[in-house]
Design a protein around this motif. Structure first.
Motif, PDB file in Angstrom:
ATOM      1  N   LYS A 175       5.984  -2.072  -8.662  1.00  0.00           N
ATOM      2  CA  LYS A 175       7.088  -2.874  -8.119  1.00  0.00           C
ATOM      3  C   LYS A 175       6.711  -4.346  -8.124  1.00  0.00           C
ATOM      4  N   ALA A 176       7.713  -5.202  -7.885  1.00  0.00           N
ATOM      5  CA  ALA A 176       7.509  -6.661  -7.888  1.00  0.00           C
ATOM      6  C   ALA A 176       6.871  -7.114  -9.195  1.00  0.00           C
ATOM      7  N   ASP A 177       7.418  -6.573 -10.319  1.00  0.00           N
ATOM      8  CA  ASP A 177       6.919  -6.896 -11.655  1.00  0.00           C
ATOM      9  C   ASP A 177       5.422  -6.661 -11.753  1.00  0.00           C
ATOM     10  N   GLY A 178       5.029  -5.445 -11.399  1.00  0.00           N
ATOM     11  CA  GLY A 178       3.608  -5.108 -11.473  1.00  0.00           C
ATOM     12  C   GLY A 178       2.771  -5.990 -10.571  1.00  0.00           C
ATOM     13  N   TYR A 179       3.243  -6.157  -9.304  1.00  0.00           N
ATOM     14  CA  TYR A 179       2.543  -7.000  -8.319  1.00  0.00           C
ATOM     15  C   TYR A 179       2.335  -8.425  -8.850  1.00  0.00           C
ATOM     16  N   GLY A 180       3.284  -8.861  -9.683  1.00  0.00           N
ATOM     17  CA  GLY A 180       3.254 -10.221 -10.191  1.00  0.00           C
ATOM     18  C   GLY A 180       2.563 -10.397 -11.524  1.00  0.00           C
TER      19      GLY A 180
END
Length: 345
Positions: free
Chosen positions: A36-41
């Motif tokens: 999630k969250a674009d692969g933790y950023g």
């Protein structure tokens, strides 16, 4: 973004090594990956590509917008926030499964024709999930549940709540028709195989986070921010550096100004506590971190000049202690101005 003055050096081998380590600690359970969250950023699509090649088959995102780009990978994707009315068309297309969290979501999914889904049950965190009592009353009857899951509230601590949640979840075995059960996040994996059930869902530890001491020396650093020197300057003794004059030199000091600041996710908490690294030399951050710039002491690195690159000291446990931010915030806060560069080490 190419030719940016800041970049993230992302270590593919470390990412894969971390997943293999977490999979081994999961025992007989399958090991998935929270992206999630674009692969933790760090970039979800790049992470899925690498972990799918390594053998990971179960991935978890927060929203349907995060799930959409992953349809071509041929892996299992679960959407943790469930299904709203607005999501039904996409959810019904079958590219991912909703994790149903509420009585209303379950009714909505049944009315739309059902299909394979996951279900979150609340075992004490009081965040998302249906109640154990609702399950006992037959709430899930008629659902095609792939994975029944819950979430640990205190797994990063030695807390009595961990065992209470594990026991409450274990009591649901065989009572829902779910094919699999899943409880452990990254920290939960370290609590032992009794927490693993059929599927674990690591997140932060995949990306270099160390949420429990058991991971020290096992989990490798994945992300290293790097920034280019915009200017090198001589600052005489007794002069201040940066906003509000919070730092004053006590000696003649060589200072480098870097293309990096809190707008990029290098937070103000690093003011006077952070450091850059150059050939194993620590170069302390001087004064306040500003929006787009930081100053570092390069007196011990006379070879550094305008246009050169330096790395930031960004091992997550150490950086969290230095900045006062959580390891999660340090990852997910990394901004879009960084060029993301995946390497193999």
């Amino acid at each position: 973004m190419t030719n940016a003055p800041s970049r993230l050096n992302l270590d593919s081998a470390a990412l894969v090594s971390n997943w293999h380590a977490l999979a081994a600690m999961s025992g007989s359970a399958a090991c998935g990956a929270a992206i999630k969250a674009d692969g933790y950023g760090l970039g979800a699509m790049q992470i899925v590509s690498r972990l799918a090649d390594a053998g990971c088959r179960d991935f978890f995102v927060a929203t349907w917008a995060e799930a959409e780009p992953l349809a071509s990978f041929g892996v299992s994707v679960s959407v943790l926030h469930g299904v709203r009315e607005e999501d039904l068309a996409q959810a019904g297309a079958g590219g991912a499964r909703p994790v149903l969290n509420t009585v209303n979501q379950i009714a909505r999914w049944k009315q739309a024709g059902g299909g394979s889904c996951d279900v979150m049950v609340d075992t004490g965190m009081n965040r998302l999930g249906v109640s154990v009592d609702d399950i006992a009353a037959g709430l899930l009857d008629g659902l095609q549940v792939e994975t029944l899951m819950s979430h640990l509230a205190c797994a990063d601590q030695d807390h009595a709540m961990n065992e209470r949640q594990r026991m409450a979840f274990a009591a649901l075995a065989g009572r829902t028709g779910a094919r699999r059960m899943s409880l452990a996040n990254s920290a939960g994996i370290a609590l032992g195989e009794s927490y693993a059930f059929d599927l674990t869902r690591p997140g932060i530890a995949l990306y270099g986070g160390v949420p429990r001491p058991e991971f020290a020396g096992v989990i490798r650093q994945v992300v290293t921010p790097e920034a280019q020197i915009l200017q090198r300057r001589h600052v005489p003794a007794g002069a201040s550096v940066g906003y509000n004059a919070t730092f004053t030199t006590t000696r003649d000091t060589q200072v480098a100004i870097l293309n990096l600041g809190y707008a990029d996710g290098y937070f103000r908490g690093f003011s006077g506590t952070g450091a850059a690294l150059f050939e194993e030399r620590q170069l302390p951050v001087l004064g306040r971190v500003s929006m787009d710039l930081i100053a570092i002491d390069v007196s011990t690195a006379p070879e550094l000049a305008e246009g050169d690159w330096v790395a930031l000291d960004y091992g997550l446990p150490v950086a969290a202690a230095a900045s006062g931010m959580s390891q999660y915030e340090l990852l997910t806060g990394l901004g879009e101005r960084f060029q993301r560069c995946w390497t193999v080490s």
